[in-house]
Design a protein around this motif. Sequence first.
Motif, mmCIF file in Angstrom:
data_model
loop_
_atom_site.group_PDB
_atom_site.id
_atom_site.type_symbol
_atom_site.label_atom_id
_atom_site.label_comp_id
_atom_site.label_asym_id
_atom_site.label_seq_id
_atom_site.Cartn_x
_atom_site.Cartn_y
_atom_site.Cartn_z
ATOM 1 N N ILE A 1 24.961 5.186 2.102
ATOM 2 C CA ILE A 1 24.381 4.615 3.310
ATOM 3 C C ILE A 1 22.894 4.948 3.334
ATOM 4 O O ILE A 1 22.523 6.108 3.292
ATOM 5 C CB ILE A 1 25.068 5.175 4.570
ATOM 6 N N PRO A 2 22.014 3.953 3.396
ATOM 7 C CA PRO A 2 20.579 4.275 3.460
ATOM 8 C C PRO A 2 20.257 5.008 4.745
ATOM 9 O O PRO A 2 20.716 4.656 5.816
ATOM 10 C CB PRO A 2 19.902 2.903 3.442
ATOM 11 N N ALA A 3 19.488 6.067 4.613
ATOM 12 C CA ALA A 3 19.115 6.878 5.770
ATOM 13 C C ALA A 3 17.734 6.473 6.237
ATOM 14 O O ALA A 3 17.083 5.613 5.668
ATOM 15 C CB ALA A 3 19.143 8.355 5.396
ATOM 16 N N ARG A 4 17.285 7.120 7.275
ATOM 17 C CA ARG A 4 15.953 6.861 7.786
ATOM 18 C C ARG A 4 14.919 7.300 6.772
ATOM 19 O O ARG A 4 15.173 8.070 5.873
ATOM 20 C CB ARG A 4 15.754 7.579 9.101
ATOM 21 N N THR A 5 13.730 6.815 6.934
ATOM 22 C CA THR A 5 12.653 7.179 6.027
ATOM 23 C C THR A 5 11.714 8.131 6.747
ATOM 24 O O THR A 5 11.647 8.145 7.965
ATOM 25 C CB THR A 5 11.879 5.928 5.580
ATOM 26 N N THR A 6 11.020 8.902 5.966
ATOM 27 C CA THR A 6 10.075 9.876 6.517
ATOM 28 C C THR A 6 8.693 9.505 6.024
ATOM 29 O O THR A 6 8.462 9.463 4.821
ATOM 30 C CB THR A 6 10.430 11.296 6.053
ATOM 31 N N GLY A 7 7.786 9.247 6.937
ATOM 32 C CA GLY A 7 6.426 8.902 6.553
ATOM 33 C C GLY A 7 5.678 10.134 6.100
ATOM 34 O O GLY A 7 5.837 11.210 6.647
ATOM 35 N N ALA A 8 4.868 9.962 5.068
ATOM 36 C CA ALA A 8 4.071 11.080 4.570
ATOM 37 C C ALA A 8 2.777 10.547 4.010
ATOM 38 O O ALA A 8 2.700 9.411 3.585
ATOM 39 C CB ALA A 8 4.835 11.835 3.477
ATOM 40 N N THR A 9 1.780 11.362 4.001
ATOM 41 C CA THR A 9 0.498 11.007 3.416
ATOM 42 C C THR A 9 0.358 11.778 2.127
ATOM 43 O O THR A 9 0.490 13.001 2.120
ATOM 44 C CB THR A 9 -0.645 11.354 4.376
ATOM 45 N N PRO A 10 0.103 11.088 1.010
ATOM 46 C CA PRO A 10 -0.015 11.795 -0.266
ATOM 47 C C PRO A 10 -1.235 12.662 -0.322
ATOM 48 O O PRO A 10 -2.179 12.489 0.355
ATOM 49 C CB PRO A 10 -0.095 10.671 -1.288
ATOM 50 N N SER B 1 -5.013 6.725 -4.884
ATOM 51 C CA SER B 1 -6.232 6.175 -5.478
ATOM 52 C C SER B 1 -6.331 4.668 -5.253
ATOM 53 O O SER B 1 -7.434 4.121 -5.207
ATOM 54 C CB SER B 1 -6.295 6.506 -6.964
ATOM 55 N N ALA B 2 -5.190 4.003 -5.082
ATOM 56 C CA ALA B 2 -5.196 2.572 -4.781
ATOM 57 C C ALA B 2 -5.481 2.315 -3.313
ATOM 58 O O ALA B 2 -5.682 1.167 -2.917
ATOM 59 C CB ALA B 2 -3.862 1.946 -5.175
ATOM 60 N N ASN C 1 -3.221 -5.671 2.142
ATOM 61 C CA ASN C 1 -3.154 -4.853 3.362
ATOM 62 C C ASN C 1 -2.835 -3.409 2.981
ATOM 63 O O ASN C 1 -1.686 -3.054 2.739
ATOM 64 C CB ASN C 1 -2.102 -5.411 4.314
ATOM 65 N N ARG C 2 -3.856 -2.570 2.944
ATOM 66 C CA ARG C 2 -3.658 -1.177 2.544
ATOM 67 C C ARG C 2 -3.031 -0.331 3.654
ATOM 68 O O ARG C 2 -2.675 0.812 3.426
ATOM 69 C CB ARG C 2 -4.984 -0.575 2.103
ATOM 70 N N ASP C 3 -2.916 -0.868 4.865
ATOM 71 C CA ASP C 3 -2.265 -0.147 5.963
ATOM 72 C C ASP C 3 -0.750 -0.346 5.970
ATOM 73 O O ASP C 3 -0.053 0.250 6.786
ATOM 74 C CB ASP C 3 -2.834 -0.600 7.312
ATOM 75 N N GLU C 4 -0.255 -1.186 5.088
ATOM 76 C CA GLU C 4 1.195 -1.413 5.044
ATOM 77 C C GLU C 4 1.883 -0.202 4.424
ATOM 78 O O GLU C 4 1.385 0.414 3.475
ATOM 79 C CB GLU C 4 1.516 -2.674 4.227
ATOM 80 N N ARG C 5 3.030 0.125 4.974
ATOM 81 C CA ARG C 5 3.784 1.287 4.505
ATOM 82 C C ARG C 5 4.509 0.946 3.206
ATOM 83 O O ARG C 5 5.144 -0.091 3.090
ATOM 84 C CB ARG C 5 4.789 1.722 5.563
ATOM 85 N N THR D 1 -0.207 1.310 -15.256
ATOM 86 C CA THR D 1 -1.608 0.877 -15.300
ATOM 87 C C THR D 1 -1.859 -0.345 -14.432
ATOM 88 O O THR D 1 -2.988 -0.582 -14.019
ATOM 89 C CB THR D 1 -2.020 0.575 -16.750
ATOM 90 N N GLN D 2 -0.831 -1.124 -14.149
ATOM 91 C CA GLN D 2 -0.990 -2.335 -13.343
ATOM 92 C C GLN D 2 -0.417 -2.175 -11.939
ATOM 93 O O GLN D 2 -0.204 -3.162 -11.249
ATOM 94 C CB GLN D 2 -0.322 -3.514 -14.049
ATOM 95 N N LEU D 3 -0.185 -0.926 -11.534
ATOM 96 C CA LEU D 3 0.430 -0.670 -10.225
ATOM 97 C C LEU D 3 -0.475 -1.122 -9.081
ATOM 98 O O LEU D 3 -0.009 -1.733 -8.120
ATOM 99 C CB LEU D 3 0.775 0.815 -10.081
ATOM 100 N N THR D 4 -1.758 -0.874 -9.178
ATOM 101 C CA THR D 4 -2.675 -1.245 -8.097
ATOM 102 C C THR D 4 -2.690 -2.747 -7.876
ATOM 103 O O THR D 4 -2.598 -3.218 -6.731
ATOM 104 C CB THR D 4 -4.101 -0.740 -8.411
ATOM 105 N N GLU D 5 -2.778 -3.513 -8.960
ATOM 106 C CA GLU D 5 -2.787 -4.975 -8.830
ATOM 107 C C GLU D 5 -1.466 -5.485 -8.263
ATOM 108 O O GLU D 5 -1.446 -6.395 -7.424
ATOM 109 C CB GLU D 5 -3.072 -5.637 -10.182
ATOM 110 N N ALA D 6 -0.363 -4.915 -8.708
ATOM 111 C CA ALA D 6 0.940 -5.346 -8.216
ATOM 112 C C ALA D 6 1.105 -5.014 -6.730
ATOM 113 O O ALA D 6 1.660 -5.810 -5.966
ATOM 114 C CB ALA D 6 2.054 -4.694 -9.038
ATOM 115 N N LEU D 7 0.627 -3.842 -6.311
ATOM 116 C CA LEU D 7 0.693 -3.473 -4.887
ATOM 117 C C LEU D 7 -0.175 -4.387 -4.035
ATOM 118 O O LEU D 7 0.227 -4.803 -2.945
ATOM 119 C CB LEU D 7 0.271 -2.019 -4.693
ATOM 120 N N ASN D 8 -1.385 -4.713 -4.533
ATOM 121 C CA ASN D 8 -2.255 -5.619 -3.789
ATOM 122 C C ASN D 8 -1.613 -6.987 -3.622
ATOM 123 O O ASN D 8 -1.726 -7.616 -2.565
ATOM 124 C CB ASN D 8 -3.614 -5.746 -4.479
#
Length: 149
Positions: free
Chosen positions: A140-149, A124-125, A97-101, A84-91
Amino acid sequence: MAIRIRHADDTVLEAHEINVTPFIDVMLVLLVIFMVTAPLTTVNVPVELPSSTQQPTPRPDEPVFLTVKADHTLSLGENDVAATQLTEALNAATKGNRDERIFLRADKTVDYGTLMDVMDHLRSAGYLKVAFVTLQGGNIPARTTGATP
């Protein structure tokens, strides 16, 4: 090479004939090999894959990691956060900055529905740039794949 001698005028003629039977045998064997292996190397789903000439995006200095744990609780960075507090924590983490990955990590036991709920919360956020984090090989961390939900 065969030599044929004509008895009429005593001139020597060479016969220029090549035995093609071994060549045909080799070609038939190759044909059988390709006929057997070709179906094994193809994928049955017809898809036209796009190509890209862009270089992978470099990882930011301070990435924002959102983790879905095995018990379906969320962590933003090192801190636990309620859904329930995810949006505030992300902000707060992205300074608005909503353009941040957002780098999304999930335990492999997390079901698809829970992961889609988290993706819906991100959307929604207003956070549409999401990268899935996976492991390659051992730890070993691998590369990340960008996606749009």
